[in-house]
Scaffold this motif. Structure first.
Motif, mmCIF file in Angstrom:
data_model
loop_
_atom_site.group_PDB
_atom_site.id
_atom_site.type_symbol
_atom_site.label_atom_id
_atom_site.label_comp_id
_atom_site.label_asym_id
_atom_site.label_seq_id
_atom_site.Cartn_x
_atom_site.Cartn_y
_atom_site.Cartn_z
ATOM 1 N N ARG A 93 -32.267 17.920 -9.516
ATOM 2 C CA ARG A 93 -30.923 18.499 -9.541
ATOM 3 C C ARG A 93 -30.962 19.994 -9.212
ATOM 4 O O ARG A 93 -29.912 20.611 -9.053
ATOM 5 C CB ARG A 93 -30.289 18.279 -10.921
ATOM 6 C CG ARG A 93 -29.993 16.809 -11.213
ATOM 7 C CD ARG A 93 -29.331 16.667 -12.592
ATOM 8 N NE ARG A 93 -28.155 17.499 -12.711
ATOM 9 C CZ ARG A 93 -26.956 17.164 -12.253
ATOM 10 N NH1 ARG A 93 -26.793 15.999 -11.643
ATOM 11 N NH2 ARG A 93 -25.933 17.978 -12.397
ATOM 12 N N ASP A 94 -32.153 20.547 -9.109
ATOM 13 C CA ASP A 94 -32.310 21.960 -8.763
ATOM 14 C C ASP A 94 -31.968 22.145 -7.284
ATOM 15 O O ASP A 94 -32.539 21.472 -6.416
ATOM 16 C CB ASP A 94 -33.742 22.387 -9.038
ATOM 17 C CG ASP A 94 -33.947 23.876 -8.833
ATOM 18 O OD1 ASP A 94 -33.008 24.559 -8.373
ATOM 19 O OD2 ASP A 94 -35.052 24.365 -9.132
ATOM 20 N N SER A 115 -28.584 11.193 -16.426
ATOM 21 C CA SER A 115 -29.153 10.300 -17.413
ATOM 22 C C SER A 115 -28.497 10.591 -18.765
ATOM 23 O O SER A 115 -27.659 11.496 -18.869
ATOM 24 C CB SER A 115 -30.665 10.484 -17.492
ATOM 25 O OG SER A 115 -31.243 9.587 -18.410
ATOM 26 N N TYR A 116 -28.877 9.856 -19.791
ATOM 27 C CA TYR A 116 -28.229 10.032 -21.092
ATOM 28 C C TYR A 116 -28.571 11.382 -21.729
ATOM 29 O O TYR A 116 -27.839 11.863 -22.596
ATOM 30 C CB TYR A 116 -28.616 8.896 -22.040
ATOM 31 C CG TYR A 116 -30.055 8.881 -22.468
ATOM 32 C CD1 TYR A 116 -30.473 9.545 -23.618
ATOM 33 C CD2 TYR A 116 -31.023 8.200 -21.731
ATOM 34 C CE1 TYR A 116 -31.801 9.539 -24.014
ATOM 35 C CE2 TYR A 116 -32.342 8.170 -22.121
ATOM 36 C CZ TYR A 116 -32.727 8.837 -23.259
ATOM 37 O OH TYR A 116 -34.043 8.820 -23.651
ATOM 38 N N GLN A 117 -29.662 12.027 -21.306
ATOM 39 C CA GLN A 117 -30.061 13.298 -21.899
ATOM 40 C C GLN A 117 -29.926 14.471 -20.934
ATOM 41 O O GLN A 117 -30.319 15.593 -21.267
ATOM 42 C CB GLN A 117 -31.507 13.206 -22.382
ATOM 43 C CG GLN A 117 -32.492 12.810 -21.289
ATOM 44 C CD GLN A 117 -33.884 12.540 -21.825
ATOM 45 O OE1 GLN A 117 -34.123 12.697 -23.016
ATOM 46 N NE2 GLN A 117 -34.794 12.143 -20.957
ATOM 47 N N THR A 118 -29.360 14.229 -19.759
ATOM 48 C CA THR A 118 -29.204 15.297 -18.768
ATOM 49 C C THR A 118 -28.070 16.224 -19.175
ATOM 50 O O THR A 118 -26.959 15.764 -19.481
ATOM 51 C CB THR A 118 -28.915 14.705 -17.383
ATOM 52 O OG1 THR A 118 -29.922 13.754 -17.052
ATOM 53 C CG2 THR A 118 -28.881 15.792 -16.335
ATOM 54 N N ILE A 119 -28.331 17.513 -19.165
ATOM 55 C CA ILE A 119 -27.325 18.517 -19.518
ATOM 56 C C ILE A 119 -26.791 19.139 -18.236
ATOM 57 O O ILE A 119 -27.555 19.574 -17.370
ATOM 58 C CB ILE A 119 -27.931 19.605 -20.427
ATOM 59 C CG1 ILE A 119 -28.412 18.986 -21.738
ATOM 60 C CG2 ILE A 119 -26.902 20.698 -20.699
ATOM 61 C CD1 ILE A 119 -29.092 19.974 -22.656
ATOM 62 N N LEU A 147 -20.245 9.127 -19.901
ATOM 63 C CA LEU A 147 -20.377 7.795 -19.306
ATOM 64 C C LEU A 147 -21.837 7.348 -19.275
ATOM 65 O O LEU A 147 -22.151 6.186 -19.567
ATOM 66 C CB LEU A 147 -19.792 7.793 -17.894
ATOM 67 C CG LEU A 147 -19.854 6.457 -17.142
ATOM 68 C CD1 LEU A 147 -19.162 5.353 -17.931
ATOM 69 C CD2 LEU A 147 -19.239 6.597 -15.752
ATOM 70 N N ALA A 148 -22.746 8.248 -18.937
ATOM 71 C CA ALA A 148 -24.169 7.901 -18.919
ATOM 72 C C ALA A 148 -24.654 7.522 -20.312
ATOM 73 O O ALA A 148 -25.409 6.555 -20.490
ATOM 74 C CB ALA A 148 -24.992 9.063 -18.372
ATOM 75 N N ARG A 149 -24.205 8.254 -21.320
ATOM 76 C CA ARG A 149 -24.624 7.938 -22.687
ATOM 77 C C ARG A 149 -24.025 6.615 -23.154
ATOM 78 O O ARG A 149 -24.639 5.893 -23.952
ATOM 79 C CB ARG A 149 -24.235 9.077 -23.635
ATOM 80 C CG ARG A 149 -25.004 10.357 -23.361
ATOM 81 C CD ARG A 149 -24.738 11.422 -24.415
ATOM 82 N NE ARG A 149 -25.180 11.036 -25.745
ATOM 83 C CZ ARG A 149 -26.435 11.108 -26.165
ATOM 84 N NH1 ARG A 149 -27.392 11.538 -25.341
ATOM 85 N NH2 ARG A 149 -26.756 10.773 -27.392
ATOM 86 N N ILE A 150 -22.848 6.277 -22.675
ATOM 87 C CA ILE A 150 -22.254 4.983 -23.026
ATOM 88 C C ILE A 150 -23.053 3.838 -22.408
ATOM 89 O O ILE A 150 -23.311 2.813 -23.055
ATOM 90 C CB ILE A 150 -20.779 4.942 -22.582
ATOM 91 C CG1 ILE A 150 -19.922 5.809 -23.501
ATOM 92 C CG2 ILE A 150 -20.259 3.507 -22.566
ATOM 93 C CD1 ILE A 150 -18.464 5.860 -23.105
ATOM 94 N N ILE A 151 -23.453 4.005 -21.149
ATOM 95 C CA ILE A 151 -24.206 2.942 -20.470
ATOM 96 C C ILE A 151 -25.537 2.695 -21.178
ATOM 97 O O ILE A 151 -25.898 1.552 -21.476
ATOM 98 C CB ILE A 151 -24.435 3.313 -18.993
ATOM 99 C CG1 ILE A 151 -23.097 3.365 -18.250
ATOM 100 C CG2 ILE A 151 -25.368 2.302 -18.336
ATOM 101 C CD1 ILE A 151 -23.211 3.872 -16.825
ATOM 102 N N TYR A 152 -26.260 3.768 -21.469
ATOM 103 C CA TYR A 152 -27.540 3.615 -22.160
ATOM 104 C C TYR A 152 -27.340 3.183 -23.614
ATOM 105 O O TYR A 152 -28.107 2.381 -24.144
ATOM 106 C CB TYR A 152 -28.322 4.928 -22.108
ATOM 107 C CG TYR A 152 -28.971 5.212 -20.783
ATOM 108 C CD1 TYR A 152 -30.285 4.844 -20.532
ATOM 109 C CD2 TYR A 152 -28.275 5.861 -19.773
ATOM 110 C CE1 TYR A 152 -30.892 5.118 -19.316
ATOM 111 C CE2 TYR A 152 -28.867 6.140 -18.546
ATOM 112 C CZ TYR A 152 -30.177 5.764 -18.322
ATOM 113 O OH TYR A 152 -30.773 6.033 -17.104
ATOM 114 N N GLY A 153 -26.311 3.729 -24.265
ATOM 115 C CA GLY A 153 -26.045 3.362 -25.654
ATOM 116 C C GLY A 153 -25.636 1.913 -25.797
ATOM 117 O O GLY A 153 -25.981 1.256 -26.785
#
Length: 356
Positions: A93-94, A115-119, A147-153
């Motif tokens: 992402r850089d 991803s679920y932990q990407t800031i 949305l990413a955290r919902i998919i992984y969660g």
């Protein structure tokens, strides 16, 4: 009248692998449109969540760089592999890394670049930020894509519930079968043990475990498994108590068949009818338990994709309603689908209800 062998083969192919009774139950289940459609929706959502890394990720699916192909989603590459300066894992992402790759190749990204932990460090407003074209359901209070955290969660929640339901059901069926088949002192002693075991507060035990070690997926599963196996014991025990005095069971004993064979070949299929109707609701309860523990902070480790943690963020950030609404909608969807499936399974196994 002699029925040709070919005719028997054709009839068997038409009937398929299901017995006539199970075929009727399957037809009754499909006749309950709400449960049948819910099963399809749940299966599709769960299947998609199993491939969450290919749907939402901060790494490209495929990279072509100088006539070579790379799969960052499967293999970790360092920045120098793409002409960078640091021998650390490449941050795709850089903008600097992206410019290096795009100068001599291209990148194929997932549908969601988080991803679920990407800031997201380039938010237009302080976190939690509202939904936008970049973050479709907004971000949480740490700048992570909702949305990413919902998919992984969703995947973690369903896998946890399925594992807990399957293992606890197997243990409960075995204990209930032993109680119901042997009866007498065996039944009485196990019943008194279950009564004492149920009196132990599971929440206090979780608090003690959480104060000693950091609870994780497998630790939570093990602790909850200690108390969830008793759910099906009563149902299976009642079916075995009722069926052990049937004439064919007495005949099997007289023929010298071992108890294990009688229990799991002749009695268990009858007990499974009542057991299967409870399983969707047990899965529902397992998911609620994990979500509740995450909501109160005694569930998965901090940072893990969790629907309960998302609900907790919605409670703590009332100025960001998209957090609470998103968490509530996905939890309500999961529970509703499982309830509809459970109702359809219950009606399909009920001999008094047929599709007509």
């Amino acid at each position: 009248m002699v029925i040709p062998f070919r005719k028997i083969q054709i009839d068997d192919k038409k009937r398929g692998f299901l017995s006539p009774l199970n075929q009727r139950r399957w037809n009754d289940f499909k006749a309950r449109k709400r449960g049948y459609v819910s099963l399809w929706i749940f299966s599709i959502l769960f299947t998609f969540s199993l491939f969450a890394e290919f749907i939402a990720n901060d790494k490209p699916l495929l990279i072509k760089f100088k006539a070579n192909y790379y799969t960052p989603i499967l293999v970790n590459y360092i920045e120098t592999d793409f002409g960078g300066e640091f021998e650390t894992e490449a941050d795709y992402r850089d903008p600097y890394v992206q410019s290096l790759i795009n100068a001599d190749g291209w990148m194929l990204w997932p549908a969601l670049h988080y991803s679920y932990q990407t800031i997201n460090h380039n938010l237009p407003s302080p976190a939690p930020s509202p939904p936008s074209t970049e973050n479709w359901l907004g971000t949480d209070d740490q700048g992570r894509d909702v949305l990413a955290r919902i998919i992984y969660g969703f995947r973690v929640c369903i896998l946890f519930g399925l594992l807990l339901t399957c293992v606890s059901s197997i243990i409960g069926i075995i204990i209930g079968a032993i109680q119901g088949y042997f009866g007498g002192w065996t039944d009485m002693l196990l019943q008194r043990f279950i009564e004492i075991w149920n009196a132990i507060p599971a929440l206090y035990l979780l608090l003690i475990v959480a104060s000693i070690i950091e609870p994780g997926f497998w630790i939570l599963l093990g602790v909850l498994l200690l108390f969830s196996w008793v759910t099906l014991v009563g149902v299976v025990r009642a079916e075995f108590l009722r069926g052990r005095n049937f004439e064919y069971i007495k005949a099997a004993r007289a023929l010298g068949l071992p108890n294990s064979l009688i229990m799991f070949r002749h009695l268990l299929p009858n007990a499974m009818v009542a057991t299967l109707t409870f399983i969707p609701f047990i899965l529902n309860g397992s998911i609620v338990t994990l979500t509740s523990l995450d909501f109160f902070g005694y569930g998965l480790p901090p940072g893990s994709p969790s629907l309960g943690e998302l609900l907790q963020q919605g409670k703590s950030n009332l100025q960001a309603p998209w957090l609470g609404i998103s968490g509530f909608c996905i939890v309500a969807l999961i529970l509703s689908l499982l309830v509809f499936i459970g109702e359809a399974v219950r009606d399909a196994f009920d001999p008094r209800k047929t599709s007509g």
